[in-house]
Design a protein around this motif. Structure first.
Motif, mmCIF file in Angstrom:
data_model
loop_
_atom_site.group_PDB
_atom_site.id
_atom_site.type_symbol
_atom_site.label_atom_id
_atom_site.label_comp_id
_atom_site.label_asym_id
_atom_site.label_seq_id
_atom_site.Cartn_x
_atom_site.Cartn_y
_atom_site.Cartn_z
ATOM 1 N N PRO A 52 4.508 -4.863 -20.423
ATOM 2 C CA PRO A 52 5.513 -4.871 -19.779
ATOM 3 C C PRO A 52 6.258 -3.048 -19.927
ATOM 4 O O PRO A 52 5.533 -2.333 -20.849
ATOM 5 C CB PRO A 52 6.189 -5.445 -20.808
ATOM 6 N N ALA A 53 7.441 -2.508 -19.038
ATOM 7 C CA ALA A 53 7.097 -1.536 -19.680
ATOM 8 C C ALA A 53 8.533 -1.171 -20.295
ATOM 9 O O ALA A 53 8.998 -2.396 -20.870
ATOM 10 C CB ALA A 53 8.489 -0.869 -18.208
ATOM 11 N N LEU A 54 8.514 0.231 -21.173
ATOM 12 C CA LEU A 54 9.091 0.528 -22.138
ATOM 13 C C LEU A 54 10.734 0.196 -22.045
ATOM 14 O O LEU A 54 12.000 0.262 -22.262
ATOM 15 C CB LEU A 54 9.305 1.038 -23.057
ATOM 16 N N PRO A 77 14.763 -6.965 -21.972
ATOM 17 C CA PRO A 77 14.562 -8.588 -20.902
ATOM 18 C C PRO A 77 16.178 -8.488 -21.682
ATOM 19 O O PRO A 77 16.876 -8.358 -21.837
ATOM 20 C CB PRO A 77 13.881 -8.688 -22.402
ATOM 21 N N PRO A 78 16.226 -10.138 -20.847
ATOM 22 C CA PRO A 78 17.381 -10.682 -20.833
ATOM 23 C C PRO A 78 17.582 -10.909 -21.377
ATOM 24 O O PRO A 78 18.899 -11.303 -22.543
ATOM 25 C CB PRO A 78 17.220 -12.023 -19.422
ATOM 26 N N PRO A 124 7.206 -11.304 -28.339
ATOM 27 C CA PRO A 124 7.564 -9.984 -27.454
ATOM 28 C C PRO A 124 7.402 -9.777 -25.826
ATOM 29 O O PRO A 124 7.502 -9.202 -25.159
ATOM 30 C CB PRO A 124 6.424 -8.398 -27.589
ATOM 31 N N ARG A 125 6.314 -11.045 -25.430
ATOM 32 C CA ARG A 125 6.107 -11.490 -24.076
ATOM 33 C C ARG A 125 7.094 -12.579 -24.052
ATOM 34 O O ARG A 125 7.789 -12.329 -21.999
ATOM 35 C CB ARG A 125 4.468 -11.613 -23.576
ATOM 36 N N PHE A 152 10.668 -13.937 -19.933
ATOM 37 C CA PHE A 152 10.808 -15.490 -19.304
ATOM 38 C C PHE A 152 12.235 -15.832 -18.997
ATOM 39 O O PHE A 152 12.639 -16.342 -20.093
ATOM 40 C CB PHE A 152 9.915 -16.061 -20.194
ATOM 41 N N GLY A 153 12.513 -15.361 -17.820
ATOM 42 C CA GLY A 153 13.983 -16.181 -17.906
ATOM 43 C C GLY A 153 14.267 -17.382 -17.173
ATOM 44 O O GLY A 153 13.721 -17.823 -16.875
ATOM 45 N N VAL A 154 15.821 -17.330 -17.170
ATOM 46 C CA VAL A 154 16.617 -18.400 -15.949
ATOM 47 C C VAL A 154 17.281 -18.169 -14.780
ATOM 48 O O VAL A 154 17.702 -17.343 -15.157
ATOM 49 C CB VAL A 154 16.938 -19.214 -16.835
ATOM 50 N N ASN A 155 17.328 -18.525 -14.092
ATOM 51 C CA ASN A 155 17.874 -18.143 -12.969
ATOM 52 C C ASN A 155 19.576 -19.058 -12.513
ATOM 53 O O ASN A 155 20.470 -18.804 -11.363
ATOM 54 C CB ASN A 155 17.568 -17.923 -11.526
#
Length: 713
Positions: free
Chosen positions: A176-178, A182-183, A383-384, A388-391
């Protein structure tokens, strides 16, 4: 001469490294391409599950994984009992590689793979000996000549690509980019970095951007082993991610190649070197005849050894490799694991694996554990997982169940064969539309065998049974509908159905339950949800219910017949029962108690927006009207059925029948229009209405003789 060339290479390489360092330092390592470098051949599940302090009996299994993933058996034939387990994976297809990568990039990748792409599993074959530079140049010329016209992809959007890369699941394996938050991470909180290394993507900077977009759209055509799976991206999405990856371009040019001033070597020499160096052991290229004859042994005797004859301190595992010997830049733990595995293979027959061990093996090879857990193993590190999000905000109440891929425990006795195929390679297999993360397609060849293994591994010790003999009994279906409804067990509080959302959090909709889930698992889940599906928020609703078996079977019957059934209470509305010929694009014939017609009424609605009703008791057309047709809700109500009213306008009553008539039913033509049959004064009559401008044309046939009349308002 060789010494001078090699020295020039080293000096210019050092200058190049310094320039790359200065370039990277200014960007604060914010882009995925600038991930922390990995200085050994990176196999994700080896680094994830094996440590230096682990005992030999555990590390040896990691050695088997390395033998398979580093394609050792592409050159060294394993003993017969080990061959299936250690089957080599197909390497990247190099057809058209000259249209994807420029000559300088190819030169660097061939000359020193671990320098050009840190963490790559591609071994180096050249140690700087006499003639190596010429061989590398010949390979570059040969591969550069392999061209193809990639389909033109749309222009990509960098910001959309950045969002997609961090949303659809790329970060389960890649860095992932720094500069992406994350959401669920608070604005003032520090973003936790992954503790595990990331699968390298360093060649993305050198790819032609259109070719990169096409690769992301259809990776299995170039990487058939499935290690880069198909993420089910649209062409636009693939182009967007390609544009984002190119923002961080740090493409390294082979200036040392230019300094060597090598004369052209010729494509034919490159073809010969490609075969001589056994590149065909891993790669496919249509113009090259493979040197391997299917046995794992090259055609030229003596160039490699069988695995049974390998020494643990020679060849690839030696401290220093000569040109032509693959150099993987292995770390100490990897060397230890490989030596242990090699010793085990040379000493004993391969143990017979259980179905679960076979599943674990293939999940390790395909890196399924990056997203899923099974039997207490795997799942994304925090951290990964934070990406992982939701819509759908309504799903947040479900916690990790909403945004993390599901556990694969008991999945073999849960899903039907058809649904496995949809999920693994097909379309419309997702039942969690609220999740942003997508299920990758690794290719049929890499995953089809897992279905049978999962079925075998997950057989229940004491399987439950479900009686499906009640299918087709509509009283069973209606009982199931009531149980699902708001006044029954209130399943609709969490589960939606068809196009309707649930009344609460948006968990899995029940629309495809019967085609997705095996009936025995369905019953097992409802009887004991917490044991059957660990971590589920579904409550045990059938505890102490005397008719639990019958009720569960009634719910199953309803879901089996759901297309022809009304929705459960709580999800349905009056609009659900309105019959709409225009929307259906067909004639609708509906028998009911219609006001102004009687209890034997048969309504006929036409897509053109005109309607009529026939009275079966008196055998006559009784009403015509315009606009909306009928509302069928009262037909599903338990109380005595009241008459329903035409919903449209300009309702017109037609004259009563003359003569004595006896109703004989109706027949439906190919166009869906019904013709009503009756006898009038002893003669056979066929009576049909068809829409025309400003009304209907009525056709009446008596003993085959036809007369017509117009009906209008």
């Amino acid at each position: 001469m060789s010494f001078i060339r090699h020295s020039a290479f080293v000096i210019l390489h050092s200058a190049l490294l310094l320039a790359a360092f200065l370039l990277n330092a200014s960007s604060a390592r914010s882009h995925p391409l600038q991930a922390e470098p990995i200085n050994h051949a990176y196999v994700f599940n080896f680094d994830q599950f094996y440590l230096d302090q682990d005992p030999d009996e555990h590390v040896v299994s990691g050695g088997f994984l390395l033998l398979a993933e580093l394609n050792c058996t592409a050159c060294h034939m394993a003993p017969e009992s080990w061959q299936e387990r250690l089957k080599a994976k197909p390497g990247p297809n190099l057809g058209g590689v000259g249209s994807r990568l420029d000559a300088d990039t190819l030169w660097l990748m061939i000359r020193s793979p671990q320098h050009r792409k840190k963490g790559t599993q591609m071994p180096g074959l050249f140690a700087g000996e006499e003639g190596d530079e010429e061989k590398v140049e010949a390979l570059v010329e040969f591969l550069s000549a392999s061209k193809w016209d990639a389909p033109q992809m749309p222009a990509g959007d960098v910001e959309r690509g950045k969002e997609l890369y961090h949303k659809v699941g790329c970060v389960a394996c890649h860095e992932p980019a720094l500069d992406v938050r994350p959401p669920k991470v608070a604005a003032n909180a520090e973003v936790e970095k992954p503790g595990l290394g990331s699968v390298p993507i360093a060649l993305a900077d050198a790819y032609d951007v259109n070719a990169l977009a096409y690769f992301l759209h259809d990776p299995l055509s170039m990487r058939p082993a499935g290690r880069m799976p198909d993420m089910r991206l649209s062409k636009q999405e693939a182009a967007d991610i390609a544009a984002y990856l190119h923002v961080g371009r740090i493409a390294e040019k082979a200036t040392a190649r230019a300094a060597l001033k090598l004369p052209p070597q010729g494509i034919e020499k490159g073809r010969e070197v490609f075969q001589q160096m056994n590149c065909v052991a891993c790669h496919t290229l249509g113009t090259v005849v493979p040197a391997l004859a299917g046995s794992g042994i090259p055609a030229e005797a003596g160039t490699t050894k069988r695995m049974a004859d390998l020494a643990p301190d020679k060849g690839c595992l030696a401290e220093k490799q000569a040109s032509g010997t693959p150099r993987f830049d292995l770390n100490d733990l990897q060397k230890r694991a490989l030596k242990l595995a090699l010793a085990a293979i040379q000493k004993e027959e391969a143990p017979k694996l259980t179905a679960q061990e076979k599943v674990d093996w293939q999940m390790s090879r395909l890196n399924c554990y990056a997203c899923h857990d099974r039997e207490g193993k795997g799942g994304p590190e925090d951290p990964r997982a934070q990406f992982f999000g939701v819509n759908d905000p309504g799903a947040e109440s479900l916690g990790q169940l909403a945004h993390l891929p599901p556990s694969l425990d008991k999945i073999g006795r849960k899903l039907t064969r058809g649904w496995f195929e949809k999920i693994l390679w097909g379309k419309d297999g997702s039942v969690r539309p609220y999740m942003d993360t997508r299920m990758p397609n690794f290719g049929r060849e890499q995953t089809e065998m897992m279905i049978g293994w999962l079925n075998e591994a997950d057989v229940a010790e004491k399987p439950v049974t479900i009686d499906v003999s009640g299918l087709g009994k509509h009283h069973r279906a209606e009982a199931g509908r009531q149980l699902l409804g708001a006044k029954g067990l209130a399943c609709v509080a969490c589960h939606g159905l068809k196009d309707r959302k649930s009344l609460g959090p948006p968990v899995i909709r029940l629309t495809h339950t019967v085609e997705r889930i095996q009936p025995e698992y369905f019953k097992e889940l409802l009887l004991n949800p917490q044991v059957t599906q660990l971590g589920t928020v579904m409550p045990p609703m059938f505890v102490g219910r005397k008719k639990a078996d019958l009720e569960i079977e009634s719910i199953w019957t309803y879901l089996r017949e759901v297309e022809g059934q009304p929705l459960p209470e709580g999800l349905m509305s009056a609009e659900d029962f309105e019959l709409k010929p225009g929307k259906a694009k067909r004639v609708i014939v509906f028998r009911s108690f219609i006001e102004g017609v009687g209890t034997h009424a048969i309504g006929v609605g036409f897509p053109s927006g005109v309607n009529a009703a026939f009275d079966g008791k008196t055998s006559r057309w009784a009403l015509i009207w315009k606009g909306r047709f009928l509302d069928a809700m009262s037909n599903w109500q338990e109380r005595a059925m009241p008459p329903i009213k035409p919903l449209g306008t300009a309702v017109k009553e037609l004259p009563p029948a003359t003569g004595e008539r006896v109703f004989g039913g109706y027949k439906v033509g190919k166009d869906g229009v019904p013709t009503f049959l009756y006898r009038e004064d002893g003669q056979q009559v066929e009576d049909t209405l068809r829409p025309v401008k400003n009304g209907f044309e009525r056709s009446v046939k008596i003993n085959g003789k036809e007369t017509k009349e117009a009906l209008s308002w």
